[in-house]
Design an enzyme around this catalytic site. Structure first.
Site, PDB file in Angstrom:
ATOM      1  N   GLY A   1       0.818  -1.214   0.000  1.00 16.79           N
ATOM      2  CA  GLY A   1       0.000   0.000   0.000  1.00 16.79           C
ATOM      3  C   GLY A   1       0.844   1.252   0.000  1.00 16.79           C
TER       4      GLY A   1
ATOM      5  N   GLU B   1      -2.497  -2.543  -6.252  1.00 16.94           N
ATOM      6  CA  GLU B   1      -3.340  -1.417  -6.693  1.00 16.94           C
ATOM      7  C   GLU B   1      -2.468  -0.278  -7.207  1.00 16.94           C
ATOM      8  OE1 GLU B   1      -6.125  -0.050  -3.751  1.00 16.94           O
ATOM      9  OE2 GLU B   1      -5.453   1.988  -4.044  1.00 16.94           O
TER      10      GLU B   1
HETATM   11  N1  COA Z   1      -3.565   9.940  16.035  1.00 16.62           N
HETATM   12  C1  COA Z   1      -3.183  11.182  15.673  1.00 16.62           C
HETATM   13  N2  COA Z   1      -2.380  11.434  14.615  1.00 16.62           N
HETATM   14  C2  COA Z   1      -1.953  10.375  13.918  1.00 16.62           C
HETATM   15  C3  COA Z   1      -2.311   9.057  14.236  1.00 16.62           C
HETATM   16  C4  COA Z   1      -3.156   8.855  15.366  1.00 16.62           C
HETATM   17  N3  COA Z   1      -3.553   7.634  15.718  1.00 16.62           N
HETATM   18  N4  COA Z   1      -1.727   8.214  13.356  1.00 16.62           N
HETATM   19  C5  COA Z   1      -1.023   8.969  12.496  1.00 16.62           C
HETATM   20  N5  COA Z   1      -1.165  10.269  12.841  1.00 16.62           N
HETATM   21  C6  COA Z   1      -0.572  11.414  12.147  1.00 16.62           C
HETATM   22  C7  COA Z   1       0.914  11.242  11.901  1.00 16.62           C
HETATM   23  O1  COA Z   1       1.661  11.705  13.013  1.00 16.62           O
HETATM   24  C8  COA Z   1       1.114  12.088  10.667  1.00 16.62           C
HETATM   25  O2  COA Z   1       1.105  13.446  11.055  1.00 16.62           O
HETATM   26  P1  COA Z   1       2.029  14.527  10.281  1.00 16.62           P
HETATM   27  O3  COA Z   1       1.482  14.559   8.879  1.00 16.62           O
HETATM   28  O4  COA Z   1       1.799  15.766  11.074  1.00 16.62           O
HETATM   29  O5  COA Z   1       3.418  13.983  10.354  1.00 16.62           O
HETATM   30  C9  COA Z   1      -0.175  11.852   9.877  1.00 16.62           C
HETATM   31  O6  COA Z   1      -1.145  11.475  10.832  1.00 16.62           O
HETATM   32  C10 COA Z   1      -0.045  10.773   8.805  1.00 16.62           C
HETATM   33  O7  COA Z   1       0.364   9.563   9.412  1.00 16.62           O
HETATM   34  P2  COA Z   1       1.396   8.551   8.738  1.00 16.62           P
HETATM   35  O8  COA Z   1       1.475   7.361   9.591  1.00 16.62           O
HETATM   36  O9  COA Z   1       2.677   9.262   8.397  1.00 16.62           O
HETATM   37  O10 COA Z   1       0.629   8.254   7.367  1.00 16.62           O
HETATM   38  P3  COA Z   1       1.127   7.586   6.015  1.00 16.62           P
HETATM   39  O11 COA Z   1       1.544   8.636   5.072  1.00 16.62           O
HETATM   40  O12 COA Z   1       2.066   6.462   6.274  1.00 16.62           O
HETATM   41  O13 COA Z   1      -0.277   7.019   5.488  1.00 16.62           O
HETATM   42  C11 COA Z   1      -2.468   6.105   5.803  1.00 16.62           C
HETATM   43  C12 COA Z   1      -1.027   6.149   6.299  1.00 16.62           C
HETATM   44  C13 COA Z   1      -3.180   5.079   6.668  1.00 16.62           C
HETATM   45  C14 COA Z   1      -3.134   7.475   5.966  1.00 16.62           C
HETATM   46  C15 COA Z   1      -2.468   5.669   4.294  1.00 16.62           C
HETATM   47  O14 COA Z   1      -1.833   4.439   4.176  1.00 16.62           O
HETATM   48  C16 COA Z   1      -3.883   5.577   3.741  1.00 16.62           C
HETATM   49  O15 COA Z   1      -4.428   6.569   3.308  1.00 16.62           O
HETATM   50  N6  COA Z   1      -4.460   4.340   3.748  1.00 16.62           N
HETATM   51  C17 COA Z   1      -5.834   4.114   3.327  1.00 16.62           C
HETATM   52  C18 COA Z   1      -5.958   3.390   2.017  1.00 16.62           C
HETATM   53  C19 COA Z   1      -5.132   2.163   1.843  1.00 16.62           C
HETATM   54  O16 COA Z   1      -4.626   1.549   2.749  1.00 16.62           O
HETATM   55  N7  COA Z   1      -5.009   1.787   0.599  1.00 16.62           N
HETATM   56  C20 COA Z   1      -4.233   0.622   0.238  1.00 16.62           C
HETATM   57  C21 COA Z   1      -3.851   0.540  -1.152  1.00 16.62           C
HETATM   58  S1  COA Z   1      -2.776   1.871  -1.728  1.00 16.62           S
END
Ligand code: COA
Length: 435
Positions: free
Chosen positions: A218, A241
């Protein structure tokens, strides 16, 4: 024989002229990421700013260009965005209240499009026309063909930087109403930061992936770290994907050869690609990668046809039932479901398949645990307790599928950050989940 070049010239125009043909109230569709058409949309935004159009809606998926309708709230009602999955621009606009979002499983988007209202206009970025009059839709296939079926008009940005995907969606000049020739480099995704935590998680998952498996990775730092940890594997396959940089690396280092796949043997399969220039160069004229519609690629019944299918996705929080939130922080909208559930289900249905949801145990400098007793109010459940399989943090791996609530709680607490384990245990005991 038709002279396609003459047709091309007859449809050739400027972005301003094409934007000038858009009427108030139109619905405009475009596909994921680098399929977007920033030049035409920028010209349309200028018209909206001059109050020449109103009530125009534009649908996007993972917006990667700085579209004015997401950046500028004064365009709301004149030119308004709707996201099938939010990139950075849509995230800000949806939270600000000047854009909307469409909840969906990505595999179902073409079905919703075919069943829904017609599109007045479909726009796409394509590679230069071939001698037979065809344009490749390049790095993206996803729901383009569904939108083309439903579109009254079609405008293209013909970009010599858009790769030609020989095993991907195509559109013919005879279907096109207008086009503009452009030449700009496609946007690239900055490389993710690989820290010690993501490397540890990558290693924990890599240990559980056998040679010959078929993988989906992902979006985000953790899936990239898993990719980096797979370089010593053999005979891996790709059915995914989003085709990413780490996948090109795995192909070029020899870990992926797609030789053990049950379907599309010898070929990587994806529905769109987004990453660095290295990806776009890899796709260009390459029959080794098929970029196919998402209602096929993300269908769990297709995904599971490859044995040992492994899906790896990220999340924001998970509760003790194993309900996974991957698309909001409380009520704050972040992204969308995308294909997460499609791949969790597809992998779990595959013979020998496994699905991993992985994340660092805490956010915000260890002040927030991502493993929660209950989800934060407003958090959106992406993967349900009945679909979830493995959850991974830097403290270990929990296997939840088929396990009781008590077993889930015990396993999840064991992989939570040590600072939060007592509190989670206390909450679980208070609710009678643990005694
Ligand atoms: N509470 C508060 N803030 C949180 C948090 C929580 N539980 N978990 C993460 N955050 C914050 C992080 O600190 C980060 O903040 P910043 O932007 O200020 O640094 C932000 O939220 C993003 O978190 P991060 O873990 O860096 O996200 P990522 O870029 O690795 O993306 C998802 C993670 C889950 C958002 C992303 O994978 C997604 O959109 N997934 C949904 C769709 C999917 O899985 N598709 C699969 C096929 S591609």
């Amino acid at each position: 024989m038709t002279d396609f070049r003459t047709l091309f010239e007859a449809r050739r125009s400027t972005a301003e002229e094409l934007a000038g043909r858009v009427e108030s109230g139109w619905l405009i569709g475009m596909d994921a990421a680098v399929a977007g058409t920033p030049t035409i949309l920028a010209a349309l935004a200028e018209r909206a700013k001059r109050d020449e159009v109103k009530g125009v809606r534009v649908q996007t998926l993972l917006d990667v260009y700085p579209y004015a309708f997401y950046a500028d709230n004064s365009l709301y009602g004149k030119l308004t965005g709707e996201a099938w999955f939010s990139g950075g621009g849509a995230r800000k606009a949806v939270n600000g209240g000047w854009a909307d979002t469409i909840p969906n499983y990505y595999r179902d988007a073409p079905r919703h499009i075919r069943a829904g209202e017609d599109y007045d206009l479909f726009v796409a970025s394509v590679s230069p026309m071939d001698k037979h009059g065809w344009f490749s839709l390049g790095a993206t296939s996803s729901y383009s063909l569904a939108m083309i079926e439903k579109a009254k008009h079609i405008f293209l940005e013909v970009n010599d930087h858009q790769p030609r995907a020989v095993c991907g969606a195509q559109i013919h000049i005879s279907q096109v109403d207008g086009l503009v020739e452009v030449s700009y480099e496609l946007p690239v995704l900055p490389p993710t930061k690989q820290d010690k935590i993501s490397q540890t998680i990558g290693g924990l998952i890599a240990e559980r992936i056998e040679d010959g498996s078929c993988i989906q990775l992902g979006i985000g730092a953790i899936p990239d770290a898993v990719g980096a940890a797979l370089k010593d594997k053999h005979d891996l396959g790709i059915h995914t994907e989003m085709f990413t940089d780490s996948m090109v690396e795995l192909i070029q280092c020899g870990a992926v050869n797609n030789s053990k796949k049950q379907i599309h043997r010898g070929q990587s399969v994806t529905t769109f690609a987004f990453g660095s220039q290295r990806i776009y160069d890899y796709i260009d004229d390459n029959p080794g990668i098929a970029i196919l519609p998402v209602d096929y690629v993300n269908d769990p019944n297709v995904i599971c046809r490859n044995d040992n299918m492994i899906s790896i996705n990220a999340a924001l929080e998970v509760d003790l039932w194993g309900q996974v939130c991957a698309e909001s922080v409380g009520t704050r909208h972040m992204s969308g479901t995308g294909g997460q559930v499609d791949y969790v289900r597809g992998a779990c249905q595959s013979r020998g398949g496994k699905s991993f949801i992985a994340f660092s145990s805490t956010a915000k400098d260890d002040t927030i645990s991502k493993i929660k007793s209950i989800l934060t109010p407003g958090a959106v459940v992406t993967t349900s307790k009945n679909d979830v399989d493995y959850i991974v943090t830097e403290y270990g791996v929990a296997h939840l599928r088929g396990e009781s609530l008590g077993s889930r709680a015990r396993q999840l607490i064991a992989i939570a950050h040590p600072n939060f384990r007592d509190e989670l245990t206390f909450e679980a005991k208070k609710r009678g989940i643990l005694i």
